[in-house]
Design an enzyme around this catalytic site. Structure first.
Site, PDB file in Angstrom:
ATOM      1  N   LYS A 188      21.231 -81.528 -86.519  1.00 60.74           N
ATOM      2  CA  LYS A 188      22.139 -80.483 -86.035  1.00 60.74           C
ATOM      3  C   LYS A 188      23.364 -81.134 -85.397  1.00 60.74           C
ATOM      4  O   LYS A 188      23.245 -81.835 -84.398  1.00 60.74           O
ATOM      5  CB  LYS A 188      21.414 -79.581 -85.039  1.00 60.74           C
ATOM      6  N   THR A 238      25.402 -70.366 -75.009  1.00 57.81           N
ATOM      7  CA  THR A 238      24.665 -70.857 -76.171  1.00 57.81           C
ATOM      8  C   THR A 238      23.245 -71.290 -75.821  1.00 57.81           C
ATOM      9  O   THR A 238      22.613 -72.022 -76.581  1.00 57.81           O
ATOM     10  CB  THR A 238      25.408 -72.048 -76.793  1.00 57.81           C
ATOM     11  N   GLY A 289      19.499 -71.614 -75.772  1.00 60.65           N
ATOM     12  CA  GLY A 289      18.441 -71.219 -76.696  1.00 60.65           C
ATOM     13  C   GLY A 289      18.735 -71.452 -78.161  1.00 60.65           C
ATOM     14  O   GLY A 289      17.924 -71.075 -79.021  1.00 60.65           O
ATOM     15  N   THR A 290      19.852 -72.104 -78.481  1.00 60.51           N
ATOM     16  CA  THR A 290      20.201 -72.270 -79.898  1.00 60.51           C
ATOM     17  C   THR A 290      19.152 -73.067 -80.668  1.00 60.51           C
ATOM     18  O   THR A 290      18.795 -72.710 -81.790  1.00 60.51           O
ATOM     19  CB  THR A 290      21.575 -72.956 -80.053  1.00 60.51           C
ATOM     20  N   GLY A 291      18.664 -74.160 -80.081  1.00 60.00           N
ATOM     21  CA  GLY A 291      17.709 -74.999 -80.803  1.00 60.00           C
ATOM     22  C   GLY A 291      16.397 -74.298 -81.063  1.00 60.00           C
ATOM     23  O   GLY A 291      15.862 -74.348 -82.182  1.00 60.00           O
ATOM     24  N   CYS A 292      15.862 -73.654 -80.040  1.00 61.61           N
ATOM     25  CA  CYS A 292      14.611 -72.906 -80.201  1.00 61.61           C
ATOM     26  C   CYS A 292      14.779 -71.804 -81.251  1.00 61.61           C
ATOM     27  O   CYS A 292      13.908 -71.576 -82.097  1.00 61.61           O
ATOM     28  CB  CYS A 292      14.200 -72.268 -78.877  1.00 61.61           C
TER      29      CYS A 292
END
Length: 262
Positions: A175, A206, A208-211
């Protein structure tokens, strides 16, 4: 009515509701799958950061996992915060016994820079958890933790993907959201390369984007999508969620998991 596809998240709780188990379950609902959870840790967390974190005992994690998988079954599993080497190794053993695709989000630090994985657990992530992954989804900070590669451009993303694949996952999704310019991610299995690009939105909220991305990928896989299809769908969803992210508290707000319904 037949049950929808079932997806299991193995991760920590975010009391502020923007990341972790809470983000995972919201994402799964948005994709029309049935979300289930194995809690690995409890955090005291808000828009300003993580004020405390407490691991659950290995026995509690194992019991939750077996309870869900042995009775209900799963079509995909997503892992997030695992905190310690002991928890990483326990979850890796459980995944090895489960016949379903696995999305590993190798969570190392929070959005605010708070550590969520003990340094002593990195070898367990490399040697136990990543080999169990259908898709691994590290961000650039996690790439640096796992491989020592500091990514500064797209060539660096390609080198990082090769290093991550060397630990054994079938696919690596690197990412590149921390790079300048458009938000670009690289998905590869070592042969195929898929570059996913999206407009960068000027929105600081932003959390929580990875989860969210990893859970969206797992949801797609549970419905029968291929890995490239699931990642493409997840990227579209997360891009919309970032665009709609909203202020909450005095710090960084979450992405909007319900943006498609508003």
């Amino acid at each position: 009515m037949p049950a929808p596809p079932r997806v299991l998240t193995v991760a920590g709780s975010d009391s502020g509701g923007g990341a972790g188990i809470q983000a995972d379950l919201k994402t799964m609902l948005a994709f029309g799958v049935h979300g289930m959870s194995v809690l690995t840790a409890v955090t005291a967390q808000n828009s300003l950061g993580v004020q405390g974190a407490w691991e659950l005992p290995v026995e509690a994690v194992r019991a939750q996992y077996r309870s869900v998988v042995d009775d209900i079954g799963v079509q995909a599993v997503k892992t997030g915060m695992l905190a310690s080497a002991e928890l990483v190794e326990t979850v890796a053993e459980l995944l090895a016994e489960t016949d379903a695709p696995v999305v590993v989000d190798p969570v190392g630090v929070s959005k605010h820079g708070d550590p969520l994985l003990a340094a002593s657990a990195l070898d367990s992530v490399r040697n136990k958890l990543l080999p169990a992954a259908t898709v691994a989804t590290p961000n650039l900070d996690e790439v640096a933790q796992l491989t020592g590669i500091e990514v500064r451009d797209e060539d660096g993303m390609r080198r990082a993907a090769g290093a991550v694949l060397g630990f054994g996952p079938r696919w690596a999704l690197i990412k590149g959201g921390h790079l300048a310019g458009d938000a670009v991610d690289l998905l590869t299995d070592g042969d195929q390369e898929h570059w996913l690009r999206a407009q960068r939105h000027d929105n600081r909220h932003t959390h929580g984007t990875g989860c969210t991305l990893a859970s969206a990928v797992a949801s797609g896989l549970a419905t029968g999508m291929t890995v490239p299809e699931a990642v493409t769908s997840a990227k579209e969803y997360v891009t919309g969620a970032i665009a709609a992210g909203f202020a909450l508290g005095r710090g960084i707000g979450p992405v909007d998991h319900g943006w498609r319904f508003r």
